[in-house]
Write an enzyme that holds these catalytic residues in place. Structure first.
Site, PDB file in Angstrom:
ATOM      1  N   GLU A 347       7.531   1.831  -5.252  1.00 54.35           N
ATOM      2  CA  GLU A 347       8.941   2.434  -4.915  1.00 54.35           C
ATOM      3  C   GLU A 347       9.170   2.912  -3.536  1.00 54.35           C
ATOM      4  O   GLU A 347      10.198   2.145  -2.872  1.00 54.35           O
ATOM      5  CB  GLU A 347       9.371   3.468  -5.877  1.00 54.35           C
ATOM      6  CG  GLU A 347      10.629   4.058  -5.486  1.00 54.35           C
ATOM      7  CD  GLU A 347      10.971   5.362  -6.028  1.00 54.35           C
ATOM      8  OE1 GLU A 347      12.073   5.810  -6.335  1.00 54.35           O
ATOM      9  OE2 GLU A 347       9.946   5.780  -6.566  1.00 54.35           O
ATOM     10  N   SER A 437      -3.338 -16.448  -0.343  1.00 52.11           N
ATOM     11  CA  SER A 437      -4.767 -16.341  -0.565  1.00 52.11           C
ATOM     12  C   SER A 437      -5.583 -15.747   0.672  1.00 52.11           C
ATOM     13  O   SER A 437      -5.034 -15.263   1.565  1.00 52.11           O
ATOM     14  CB  SER A 437      -5.332 -17.505  -0.990  1.00 52.11           C
ATOM     15  OG  SER A 437      -6.533 -17.363  -1.858  1.00 52.11           O
ATOM     16  N   LYS A 440     -11.809 -14.684   1.621  1.00 50.70           N
ATOM     17  CA  LYS A 440     -12.871 -14.189   0.545  1.00 50.70           C
ATOM     18  C   LYS A 440     -12.980 -14.729  -0.702  1.00 50.70           C
ATOM     19  O   LYS A 440     -13.812 -14.493  -1.582  1.00 50.70           O
ATOM     20  CB  LYS A 440     -12.515 -12.635   0.310  1.00 50.70           C
ATOM     21  CG  LYS A 440     -12.650 -11.539   1.406  1.00 50.70           C
ATOM     22  CD  LYS A 440     -12.244 -10.301   1.251  1.00 50.70           C
ATOM     23  CE  LYS A 440     -12.557  -9.387   2.626  1.00 50.70           C
ATOM     24  NZ  LYS A 440     -11.860  -9.892   3.679  1.00 50.70           N
ATOM     25  N   LYS A 452      -9.141 -14.106  -6.598  1.00 50.69           N
ATOM     26  CA  LYS A 452      -8.328 -14.931  -5.885  1.00 50.69           C
ATOM     27  C   LYS A 452      -8.447 -16.464  -5.853  1.00 50.69           C
ATOM     28  O   LYS A 452      -7.622 -17.272  -5.997  1.00 50.69           O
ATOM     29  CB  LYS A 452      -8.129 -14.609  -4.386  1.00 50.69           C
ATOM     30  CG  LYS A 452      -7.754 -13.050  -4.295  1.00 50.69           C
ATOM     31  CD  LYS A 452      -6.256 -13.099  -4.543  1.00 50.69           C
ATOM     32  CE  LYS A 452      -5.266 -13.786  -3.410  1.00 50.69           C
ATOM     33  NZ  LYS A 452      -3.835 -13.507  -3.603  1.00 50.69           N
ATOM     34  N   GLY A 487      -3.973  -4.730  11.672  1.00 47.77           N
ATOM     35  CA  GLY A 487      -2.842  -3.789  11.583  1.00 47.77           C
ATOM     36  C   GLY A 487      -2.172  -3.954  10.146  1.00 47.77           C
ATOM     37  O   GLY A 487      -1.710  -2.942   9.722  1.00 47.77           O
ATOM     38  N   VAL A 492      -9.418  -2.916   9.859  1.00 48.80           N
ATOM     39  CA  VAL A 492     -10.537  -2.108  10.314  1.00 48.80           C
ATOM     40  C   VAL A 492      -9.804  -1.344  11.580  1.00 48.80           C
ATOM     41  O   VAL A 492     -10.106  -0.303  11.980  1.00 48.80           O
ATOM     42  CB  VAL A 492     -11.740  -2.842  10.939  1.00 48.80           C
ATOM     43  CG1 VAL A 492     -12.503  -3.088   9.619  1.00 48.80           C
ATOM     44  CG2 VAL A 492     -11.368  -3.872  11.753  1.00 48.80           C
ATOM     45  N   THR A 509     -20.139  -1.013   8.496  1.00 46.25           N
ATOM     46  CA  THR A 509     -21.133  -1.398   7.408  1.00 46.25           C
ATOM     47  C   THR A 509     -22.214  -1.904   7.750  1.00 46.25           C
ATOM     48  O   THR A 509     -23.425  -1.617   7.216  1.00 46.25           O
ATOM     49  CB  THR A 509     -20.429  -2.438   6.462  1.00 46.25           C
ATOM     50  OG1 THR A 509     -19.903  -3.303   7.116  1.00 46.25           O
ATOM     51  CG2 THR A 509     -19.159  -1.345   5.850  1.00 46.25           C
ATOM     52  N   ARG A 577     -20.626  -2.494   2.046  1.00 51.97           N
ATOM     53  CA  ARG A 577     -20.010  -2.088   0.693  1.00 51.97           C
ATOM     54  C   ARG A 577     -20.254  -2.998  -0.253  1.00 51.97           C
ATOM     55  O   ARG A 577     -20.470  -4.184  -0.181  1.00 51.97           O
ATOM     56  CB  ARG A 577     -18.668  -1.817   1.125  1.00 51.97           C
ATOM     57  CG  ARG A 577     -18.186  -0.857   2.210  1.00 51.97           C
ATOM     58  CD  ARG A 577     -16.530  -0.785   2.642  1.00 51.97           C
ATOM     59  NE  ARG A 577     -16.242  -2.144   2.883  1.00 51.97           N
ATOM     60  CZ  ARG A 577     -15.019  -2.275   3.245  1.00 51.97           C
ATOM     61  NH1 ARG A 577     -13.862  -1.489   3.103  1.00 51.97           N
ATOM     62  NH2 ARG A 577     -14.536  -3.679   3.641  1.00 51.97           N
TER      63      ARG A 577
END
Length: 658
Positions: A347, A437, A440, A452, A487, A492, A509, A577
């Protein structure tokens, strides 16, 4: 009667004072009021008259031949000057910004006074009367008055600059401007007049080493005989301002790399296209940012083709409040759709976007719809009400670690949500459906990427089914696939910026991890272009440029912020991760890519299964997600997408079972 005549004669001169605001506060030394400037100008006129009078008297000449009229002649001369000061508005300028325009105004006021008195003397001689003023004296007086008026303005300007505006001289940044062309000179002019001053300019750098014997704005042109950091250190320069329009992208980046390596600040500036821009240019000087380092050539869009697709159409954008969706909305508005439906379940972000669009002043109907794409019935009502011609599907869960923990939610949103929108697009004869899409989805290593890819398979197979059957008014389903967007929410760059502002550490990472990057506007422009060129069933992939090593990106951002990596701001390696790859891909092992007429867009040619098989697998997966746990859901996903191999995840144990 005589008094009334004099009053009428003086009326125009009284106007000079009646229109001037006499309010003045000595606490505000940012300007001198107009009445005070006029008063000072008239005092100079009186002073120059007296000097001229006694100068001529020393030469045994009478400046005013008829000494009986000396008071009237003096008053007339003073009022005549006041009239031309008023006519040419010589008092209306701000003293500290005096320029050649003010000099011209003063010149014309004195020239006009001189001409009027010469004409008056000529008329008096015709009637055998003595001259009101000696002609030589009038010339001397006019020249002396002009010089004093102009020089006093210069003196006031210099005093003001020295004692009132340069109070922060110790805080100013020693800087040199890279460039010596018109753009560089305009930047220097703007910075010189900027108040309060941020920079102390020490010179210009000429990359061609051609003009080093010359000066610009009384500043030296410096040849590059050594490396740039050495030159800057010798000159005690703290910052470099890039203002050379002739620099190529590679040259610019090389300069920036050199400077930030030695902790010099770098500022960039837009091109000065006209004089109005120059007035605001000092405000546009900004720190060279990481976005500038990753900048690529502007995309040339086929605006005619895009306009034909969007103009006078109803467009629905799902996930419209997100970083990609909102930019798609902004760009679509430029092609004059009849109506745009912005759909999102969040919202507050949707409300913010709505307020932004209202502020644009467009006449296009914008409808704000809060809905969950997982709810088929609510979506059906929306399609029935608005009957969109085009659908841009940007709604998705995209955070890899979050989806590893919540695989069922990835299925409900990324798979079921896409299925709902695709089915309704076909049902309501939507012309084109564009799915956003991600890279990844290629050889996925995470639940998010696999979800995806499954959505891609459904959309593509649905298109070919209806094309094969020859369905009337079948929807053209198009998929666009790209990498990380600068952005965007969760990228990152904002994360690193926040960590630098907090004093570190920056968390990475893995030291070898690389990623492709693209700006949000660039990605959305290519989405619109792909939509206009697609005939349906394609998976479009975008030229993402060169991959960027994340640890190098972090070090550059630290240096651009004025810090030293690992000294001022630490870099901490935290480990990959769940579901994260060291590198991303845009094509899977079995796919080929085909060129299009746009140099930055290609088509990924991948094997597409029959719709009936894909649809049944997805129905089973959705049912499984409603009641089963993560292992069962992910195991099913691996059967649908055989190339799905989990990395750094609890689901790695399922890899050999799929």
């Amino acid at each position: 009667m005589k008094n009334n005549t004099n009053k009428n004669f003086l009326t125009p001169f009284f106007k000079v004072f009646s229109e001037i605001n006499f309010e003045f506060s000595f606490r505000n030394l940012g300007y001198l009021p107009r009445w005070l400037i006029l008063l000072l100008d008239l005092c100079i006129v009186v002073f120059s008259c007296v000097v001229t009078y006694f100068l001529l008297l020393g030469l045994r000449l009478n400046y005013i031949p008829n000494q009986d009229h000396i008071v009237y002649a003096g008053a007339f001369y003073l009022l005549l000057n006041a009239f031309f000061f008023w006519l040419y508005r010589t008092y209306s300028g701000i003293i500290r910004h005096s320029s050649h325009i003010d000099a011209l105004k003063l010149f014309f006021s004195q020239f006009s006074t001189f001409v009027v008195i010469i004409l008056l003397n000529t008329i008096l001689l015709v009637f055998d009367e003595s001259k009101l003023f000696l002609t030589t004296g009038v010339f001397i007086n006019a020249v002396l008055t002009f010089c004093l008026l102009f020089f006093y303005r210069i003196i006031v300007k210099q005093i003001f600059d020295k004692f009132f505006l340069n109070t922060n001289s110790n805080k100013r940044i020693n800087a040199i401007i890279y460039g010596s062309d018109a753009n560089a000179i305009a930047v220097a002019n703007a910075l010189t007049s900027e108040r309060p001053a941020r920079f102390k300019l020490l010179g210009f750098i000429d990359k061609n080493n051609e003009n080093y014997t010359k000066r610009i704005l009384d500043l030296p042109i410096i040849p590059i005989k050594r490396t740039l950091p050495v030159l800057m250190r010798l000159m005690k320069v703290e910052a470099l301002i890039l203002a050379d329009n002739s620099l190529s992208k590679d040259e610019k980046f090389a300069i920036v790399e050199e400077c930030i390596e030695y902790n010099f600040k770098v500022y960039t500036i837009p091109v000065v296209s006209d004089w109005e821009d120059q007035k605001e240019i000092s405000k546009k000087i900004k720190n060279f940012e990481i976005h500038d380092l990753l900048e690529r050539k502007p995309i040339v869009l086929d605006t005619r083709s895009i306009s034909l697709r969007i103009n006078r159409k109803t467009v629905l954008v799902s996930g419209a409040a997100g970083s990609i969706g909102s930019e798609i909305v902004r760009q679509i508005l430029n092609f004059n759709p009849t109506r745009i439906v912005i759909l999102d379940q969040a919202e507050t972000p949707l409300h913010s976007l709505s307020l932004e669009l209202e502020g644009l002043g467009k006449t296009i109907d914008v409808h704000n719809v809060i809905a969950d794409i997982r709810n088929y019935d609510s979506l059906n009502k929306i399609f029935e009400q608005y009957k969109p011609d085009l659908v841009y599907h940007a709604a998705a869960y995209k955070h890899v670690p979050m989806m590893e923990e919540n695989p069922s939610q990835a299925i409900f949103t990324n798979v079921l949500g896409t299925k709902n929108l695709a089915d309704l697009s076909q049902k309501y004869h939507v012309e084109r459906f564009v799915m956003i899409s991600t890279d990844k989805a290629v050889n996925p290593s995470s639940v998010m990427g696999a979800s995806k890819r499954i959505a891609e398979m459904y959309v593509q197979s649905k298109h070919f089914k209806h094309k094969r059957l020859g369905t009337d008014q079948y929807t053209k389903f198009i998929t666009t696939r790209f990498g990380n967007v600068l952005g965007s929410n969760g990228s990152v760059v904002p994360l690193f910026t926040k960590q630098i502002q907090e004093g570190g550490p920056i968390t990475i990472t893995h030291p070898d991890i690389i990623r492709y990057f693209m700006t949000i506007p660039e990605a959305c422009q290519l989405v619109l272009e792909a939509c206009s060129m697609g005939s349906g069933g394609e998976i479009y992939i975008f030229d993402m440029g060169k991959p960027v090593k994340i640890i190098d990106l972090a070090k550059k951002m630290i240096r651009l912020a004025g810090f030293k990596p690992d000294l001022d701001i630490k870099i901490k390696i935290v480990g990959l991760r769940p579901g994260e790859k060291l590198y991303e891909e845009l094509l899977n092992d079995s796919a080929k890519n085909l060129a299009t007429h746009h140099e930055k867009i290609m088509i990924a040619e991948e094997i597409c299964d029959d719709y009936e098989i894909v649809s049944q697998q997805i129905e089973n997966l959705i049912e499984l997600a409603k009641y089963s746990e993560g292992n069962q859901i992910v195991s099913k996903m691996k059967k649908i997408v055989p190339e799905f191999k989990s990395l750094n995840s609890v689901y790695e144990v399922l890899n050999h079972k799929s």
